[in-house]
Design a protein around this motif. Structure first.
Motif, PDB file in Angstrom:
ATOM      1  N   GLU A  84       0.844  -1.032   0.149  1.00 47.52           N
ATOM      2  CA  GLU A  84       0.253   0.045   0.061  1.00 47.52           C
ATOM      3  C   GLU A  84       0.721   1.253   0.159  1.00 47.52           C
ATOM      4  O   GLU A  84       1.873   1.214   0.320  1.00 47.52           O
ATOM      5  CB  GLU A  84      -1.064  -0.315   1.187  1.00 47.52           C
ATOM      6  N   THR A  85       0.434   2.397  -0.601  1.00 51.38           N
ATOM      7  CA  THR A  85       1.110   3.619  -0.539  1.00 51.38           C
ATOM      8  C   THR A  85       0.158   4.962  -0.816  1.00 51.38           C
ATOM      9  O   THR A  85      -0.704   4.568  -1.618  1.00 51.38           O
ATOM     10  CB  THR A  85       2.269   3.749  -1.848  1.00 51.38           C
ATOM     11  N   ALA A  86       0.369   5.973  -0.224  1.00 52.95           N
ATOM     12  CA  ALA A  86      -0.417   7.131  -0.388  1.00 52.95           C
ATOM     13  C   ALA A  86      -0.239   7.648  -1.606  1.00 52.95           C
ATOM     14  O   ALA A  86      -0.981   8.681  -2.098  1.00 52.95           O
ATOM     15  CB  ALA A  86      -0.217   7.840   0.791  1.00 52.95           C
ATOM     16  N   LEU A 107      -5.702  -5.819  -7.572  1.00 50.93           N
ATOM     17  CA  LEU A 107      -5.872  -4.427  -7.115  1.00 50.93           C
ATOM     18  C   LEU A 107      -6.928  -4.312  -6.403  1.00 50.93           C
ATOM     19  O   LEU A 107      -8.009  -4.857  -6.741  1.00 50.93           O
ATOM     20  CB  LEU A 107      -5.955  -3.480  -8.337  1.00 50.93           C
ATOM     21  N   LYS A 108      -7.107  -3.707  -5.498  1.00 51.46           N
ATOM     22  CA  LYS A 108      -8.367  -3.094  -4.379  1.00 51.46           C
ATOM     23  C   LYS A 108      -8.394  -1.585  -4.793  1.00 51.46           C
ATOM     24  O   LYS A 108      -7.928  -0.726  -4.704  1.00 51.46           O
ATOM     25  CB  LYS A 108      -8.071  -3.390  -2.900  1.00 51.46           C
ATOM     26  N   LEU A 109      -9.820  -1.299  -5.077  1.00 52.60           N
ATOM     27  CA  LEU A 109     -10.288   0.023  -5.648  1.00 52.60           C
ATOM     28  C   LEU A 109     -11.762   0.092  -5.487  1.00 52.60           C
ATOM     29  O   LEU A 109     -12.533  -0.584  -4.810  1.00 52.60           O
ATOM     30  CB  LEU A 109      -9.960   0.141  -6.952  1.00 52.60           C
ATOM     31  N   GLN A 159      -8.208   7.049 -10.179  1.00 48.34           N
ATOM     32  CA  GLN A 159      -8.943   7.572  -9.250  1.00 48.34           C
ATOM     33  C   GLN A 159      -9.557   6.375  -8.191  1.00 48.34           C
ATOM     34  O   GLN A 159      -9.889   6.535  -6.875  1.00 48.34           O
ATOM     35  CB  GLN A 159     -10.236   8.484 -10.092  1.00 48.34           C
ATOM     36  N   ALA A 160      -9.841   5.370  -8.970  1.00 51.59           N
ATOM     37  CA  ALA A 160     -10.463   4.242  -8.384  1.00 51.59           C
ATOM     38  C   ALA A 160      -9.413   3.466  -7.173  1.00 51.59           C
ATOM     39  O   ALA A 160     -10.009   3.318  -6.033  1.00 51.59           O
ATOM     40  CB  ALA A 160     -10.874   2.900  -9.447  1.00 51.59           C
ATOM     41  N   ARG A 161      -8.115   3.579  -7.504  1.00 54.54           N
ATOM     42  CA  ARG A 161      -7.247   3.074  -6.529  1.00 54.54           C
ATOM     43  C   ARG A 161      -7.112   3.842  -5.414  1.00 54.54           C
ATOM     44  O   ARG A 161      -6.824   3.719  -4.446  1.00 54.54           O
ATOM     45  CB  ARG A 161      -5.818   2.674  -7.201  1.00 54.54           C
ATOM     46  N   SER A 162      -7.346   5.140  -5.298  1.00 52.72           N
ATOM     47  CA  SER A 162      -6.764   6.295  -4.530  1.00 52.72           C
ATOM     48  C   SER A 162      -8.019   6.651  -3.703  1.00 52.72           C
ATOM     49  O   SER A 162      -7.918   7.458  -2.852  1.00 52.72           O
ATOM     50  CB  SER A 162      -6.132   7.259  -5.200  1.00 52.72           C
ATOM     51  N   SER A 168     -12.028   1.452   1.883  1.00 53.48           N
ATOM     52  CA  SER A 168     -10.762   1.759   1.282  1.00 53.48           C
ATOM     53  C   SER A 168      -9.559   1.402   1.688  1.00 53.48           C
ATOM     54  O   SER A 168      -9.230   1.392   2.907  1.00 53.48           O
ATOM     55  CB  SER A 168     -10.976   3.040   0.881  1.00 53.48           C
ATOM     56  N   SER A 169      -8.577   1.141   0.890  1.00 57.19           N
ATOM     57  CA  SER A 169      -6.953   1.101   1.331  1.00 57.19           C
ATOM     58  C   SER A 169      -6.368   2.288   0.394  1.00 57.19           C
ATOM     59  O   SER A 169      -6.632   2.696  -0.770  1.00 57.19           O
ATOM     60  CB  SER A 169      -6.618  -0.363   0.883  1.00 57.19           C
TER      61      SER A 169
END
Length: 328
Positions: A84-86, A107-109, A159-162, A168-169
């Protein structure tokens, strides 16, 4: 420059994380059915979650997201690497690096931002597998309902990933590598069933496991009578129950089929009993979904009261089934 894994074979699944992780496993040569994957995940669960900030209560039929893939990798002795990363740019560079090494990525989104997605609601616990990219698009594997092999723009993927919000992650992504050692599939199945059953029977709070089903039966009438939008709340909930990634009926169907396949493989009579019990349980969950559909369509409380009664019955039936499986 395009970089797409050649001759890539997608896993055909109903549930998002099963589909994403099943695709990664299939790439390693591990080909299991979706019910077997779900059972090996120790995946059957239940949660009723309601907070003031939520538009309407969240109801889920599986264990906590992110634990599913972790559990199956432990049970099959696989190497799981989760990151994970911001940083949006770092998240993309890391995924590109894996793809460039011919390694598909999970991917989680938030599915809301995916351009091909058919139902536009915010759900940040959605999973896809990524197997390639070009200058403008990412190439993904999603559920059969969403089209299986699909693509979305790189902007929408970012957008979906962040996305932020419940479940959310921070740009979570993962890869799976070859087994650390050999494993026994029958032993892994029996262990997963016992662990899943014990967790279901001993929830840490009242809105989880069989106790959560009973709590839902008590809360349903109040929710219906105080809802600001009955059609939105109960139409969406009925759809999620039967079809989507939080599904209650969907996951009971998967667990029923998992127990049947396990019995055919192992021959333990307790597995046959469990299958027969979950066969009846799955039908009752589908009946609840149908009643919720009728409730929003007619705005008639009688359908909610009947659904509440069945949920109370389901709490007892699932408790009894899991007690039998836990004692194998």
């Amino acid at each position: 420059m395009a970089h797409i894994l050649p001759n890539f074979s997608p896993f055909q699944g109903q549930h998002c994380e099963t589909t994403a992780t099943g695709t990664l496993l299939q790439h390693l040569g591990i080909k299991l059915s979706e019910p077997l994957l779900f059972g090996l995940w120790e995946g059957l669960g239940y949660i009723f979650w309601n907070m003031k900030m939520m538009v309407f209560p969240f109801i889920g039929g599986r264990i906590k997201p992110d634990l599913l893939t972790e559990n199956i990798c432990q049970n099959l002795c696989l190497t799981l690497k989760v990151n994970e990363t911001a940083s949006v740019s770092k998240a993309w560079d890391s995924v590109k690096s894996d793809i460039n090494q011919w390694l598909p990525v999970g991917l989680k989104l938030d599915s809301y931002y995916l351009e091909y997605f058919s139902t536009k609601i915010h759900f940040a616990g959605h999973y896809v597998a990524m197997y390639g990219y070009d200058e403008t698009h990412a190439y993904l594997i999603d559920t059969k309902a969403q089209g299986s092999q699909v693509k979305t723009s790189l902007e929408s993927l970012a957008q979906a990933r962040s996305a932020k919000g419940p479940m959310s992650s921070k740009n979570l992504f993962y890869t799976i590598n070859n087994p650390l050692k050999n494993y026994s599939l029958p032993d892994a199945i029996l262990k997963a069933i016992r662990v899943n059953a014990q967790d279901f029977l001993h929830p840490p709070i009242q809105n989880i496991g069989y106790k959560g089903i009973l709590k839902t039966s008590h809360e349903l009438k109040k929710w219906f009578e105080t809802s600001n939008d009955v059609e939105r709340d109960f139409k969406t909930t009925a759809m999620l129950m039967e079809q989507a990634g939080t599904g209650w009926a969907l996951f009971r169907n998967l667990y029923r089929d998992f127990l049947q396949e396990s019995y055919e493989m192992i021959g333990n009579p307790a597995l046959k009993t469990g299958y027969e019990m979950f066969r009846d349980i799955a039908l009752l969950w589908s009946e609840v979904a149908s009643l919720l559909d009728q409730a929003w369509d007619t705005k008639d409380l009688k359908y909610i009261l009947k659904a509440s009664h069945i949920l109370s019955e389901l709490s007892e039936k699932e408790k009894e089934a899991m007690e039998k499986l836990a004692s194998m």
